[in-house]
Each structure stands twice: as C-alpha cells, then as structure tokens.
Motif scaffolding. Structure first.
Motif, short mmCIF file in Angstrom:
data_model
loop_
_atom_site.label_atom_id
_atom_site.label_comp_id
_atom_site.label_asym_id
_atom_site.label_seq_id
_atom_site.Cartn_x
_atom_site.Cartn_y
_atom_site.Cartn_z
N TYR A 127 70.38 -44.55 -19.03
CA TYR A 127 71.49 -45.50 -19.03
C TYR A 127 72.86 -44.88 -18.85
O TYR A 127 73.87 -45.57 -18.96
N ASP A 208 72.91 -48.63 -25.32
CA ASP A 208 71.86 -49.27 -24.51
C ASP A 208 70.48 -48.80 -24.94
O ASP A 208 69.51 -49.57 -24.96
N ASP A 212 67.13 -50.97 -26.15
CA ASP A 212 65.87 -50.86 -25.43
C ASP A 212 64.73 -50.44 -26.36
O ASP A 212 63.60 -50.88 -26.20
#
Length: 322
Positions: A127, A208, A212
C-alpha cells in the motif's frame, strides 16, 4: 555430364539476378569502406573480402545495429530487430577456412534496466505508492534537498554504509518527525540501496495494512503467507506507525508475532509522527478495550531496544517527493 553452374553464373544470365548482384556488390564496396568494418578486419586480419561477400547480411546487420546503438534513441524506441540487443561478429578459422559468426548481445541500457528490475523485485510494497520505489535516487538529492533534514539523512546513509560493510544489522531505526518531512522517502532510499547488495525488503503503510488484516482474519492461508513474508524479509519498514486504527488482535497476534520473531534476528524500521513514549501510549489503547498498559509496554519491549531513533526535521514536502 556438364558441370553444374554456380549460383553466380545463373544470376548473371537473369536480368533480375544481374540487378541483385549489382546491389550486393554495391553493398560490399560500401561495407569495405565503412570504419566499423575496417576496425573489424584490423581485429581479424584473416577476414578476407570473399568471406565478407558470403556474409553480407551479417556484416550489414552488425554495422546498422552498432550505429543505431551509437545514436541510441532510448531503450523504448530501440530500432534494432531484437530490442535492447545488437549483433556482435566473431571470426574463427576451421580447417583452413575462415568463418564469420554472429550473436545477439544485450546493450548496456538493457542490462541496466534488467538490474533495476531485479533490484525492485527484491522490495515488496504493501500500500505504499509504487512511485516512491520506482523513481531513482541520488545521494546528493537525499542530503541536500532540504538542509534541515541533513542530519537525519546522514544517519540513514551511515546505517546503509554499515550494513554494506559488515552485513545485516540486528538494530533498526525509528524515523520520528512531523508530517511530510520525507521519512518514507528516506526509508525507500535505504531499501533501494540495500537491494543493490542483494537484501530483500518490504515497506508497509500501516493504516491501510491494519484495515486489510481485519479482512484477512477470515483467510488464514493468506494471513500466514503475509505474516511469514514480513517475518523473513531482510529489511521490514512499518510506515506511518501510530496512524493506524489498532485493535487488540492486530497488536497482539500479528504485530506481536512478527516483532517477536524478528528481534535479535533481522532489523525492523518505523516511520512515525510519534516518538517512543507516544507510540507506547498508542499501543496501550485500543478502541475496544480501553487502556491496556501492560500489553502496550509488552509490544514496545519488542520495539524500543531494537531501534535507534532518528529525528527527521525539515519542510513539509507532501505534494512532491517525501
């Protein structure tokens, strides 16, 4: 029985054949006068005119492609038949007969691109903007783009030099500083420089990544693969640590497991807007369980002793590089 005519005799009797012979002879004369062919014959004195005549296409290809390389328009616009390659000629005498051989050789630009792709292939990004890893770096840019960042940049470069000289360190770095001062940029530079030495690396954008991970809770195979990669990679960077919305499971079972495995084995790096004490507070508080000082301190015990802190100051460079 009449002796079989040579191909040359047959071509001489055909109008189109005579034209072909004229063209071939014209090409031969041009090639013989070409400096590249003169250089080739100086290197291989046994290379006579008849051998060149028999290998006109090979010699022509060598001259054409070598000249294209001399005026290279760039790898993406390579005019040669096999992109990024040119025809190299070699000469040898077998049973008293001179033979000319050709082979395709990769050019310096292709070799440089292949090496760069190999270097990038050693770095995994979770990311983080790939452009941060794809763009080139220079020591001058690192050191002098922002004089306020000079001391921090020097510390990172010293760390890189130490690793190149004495191998993978057990100690990592915490780059602490305000928003946009180039902490991620410095870590990408480090990964790129050490990938040249053969080290693998991963850089993880924490906000991020944590989101996830919550989805990966239901995919144990993928979760294990991800965690194992982070355990095993030579250089692991957690980018923007402290900005993530942490939960107890991520803290205790993912981050804790990764850091527990890596400590005293391989270095881990962090960029953060927080200092050590603020990170400990961050790890001690989760949105579900409130204050958990013990667990926060336990995680920090896997961070604090294994990093040196680098304070990164400078101008906010967001919107550009950094």
């Amino acid at each position: 029985m009449a002796m079989m005519e040579s191909l040359g005799d047959v071509l001489k009797r055909m109008p189109s054949g005579r034209d072909a012979l004229k063209q071939a002879d014209s090409m031969l004369q041009k090639l013989l006068a070409d400096p590249l062919v003169e250089k080739l014959r100086a290197k291989h004195p046994e290379l006579d005119v008849d051998t060149i005549r028999l290998n006109l296409n090979r010699v022509y290809q060598h001259v054409k492609e070598y000249r294209a390389c001399t005026n290279c328009p760039g790898l993406d616009n390579c005019p040669n038949d096999f992109e990024g390659h040119y025809t190299m000629l070699s000469c040898e005498t077998i049973a008293g007969q001179v033979q000319l051989d050709d082979r395709r050789v990769p050019c310096k630009k292709l070799l440089a691109r292949q090496r760069e792709n190999q270097i990038r292939g050693r770095i995994r990004s979770f990311y983080v903007d790939e452009r941060a890893l794809e763009q080139g770096y220079s020591a001058e840019e690192i050191l002098f783009n922002d004089t306020e960042r000079l001391e921090a940049a020097g510390q990172v470069m010293e760390y890189i030099g130490r690793t190149k000289e004495s191998g993978l360190q057990k100690q990592g770095l915490l780059l602490s500083g305000s928003f946009g001062t180039g902490k991620t940029f410095l870590m990408c530079y480090m990964l790129h420089e050490l990938a040249k030495e053969g080290y693998t690396g991963a850089i993880v954008y924490m906000p991020d990544f944590v989101e996830d991970l919550k989805a990966l809770m239901h995919e144990p195979g993928k979760l294990k693969e991800t965690v194992d990669l982070m355990k095993d990679t030579d250089l692991l960077v957690f980018d923007d640590m402290g900005a993530e919305n942490l939960n107890p499971w991520v803290r205790d079972h993912v981050l804790g497991a990764i850091l527990n495995y890596r400590m005293n084995r391989k270095p881990t790096f962090y960029t953060s807007n927080y200092d050590m004490d603020m990170l400990e507070q961050h790890f001690s508080f989760t949105n579900k369980e409130g204050e958990e000082l013990h667990k926060g301190r336990r995680l920090m015990d896997r961070v604090r002793p294994f990093v040196d802190t680098v304070v990164v100051t400078g101008h906010n460079k967001r919107g550009g590089r950094g």
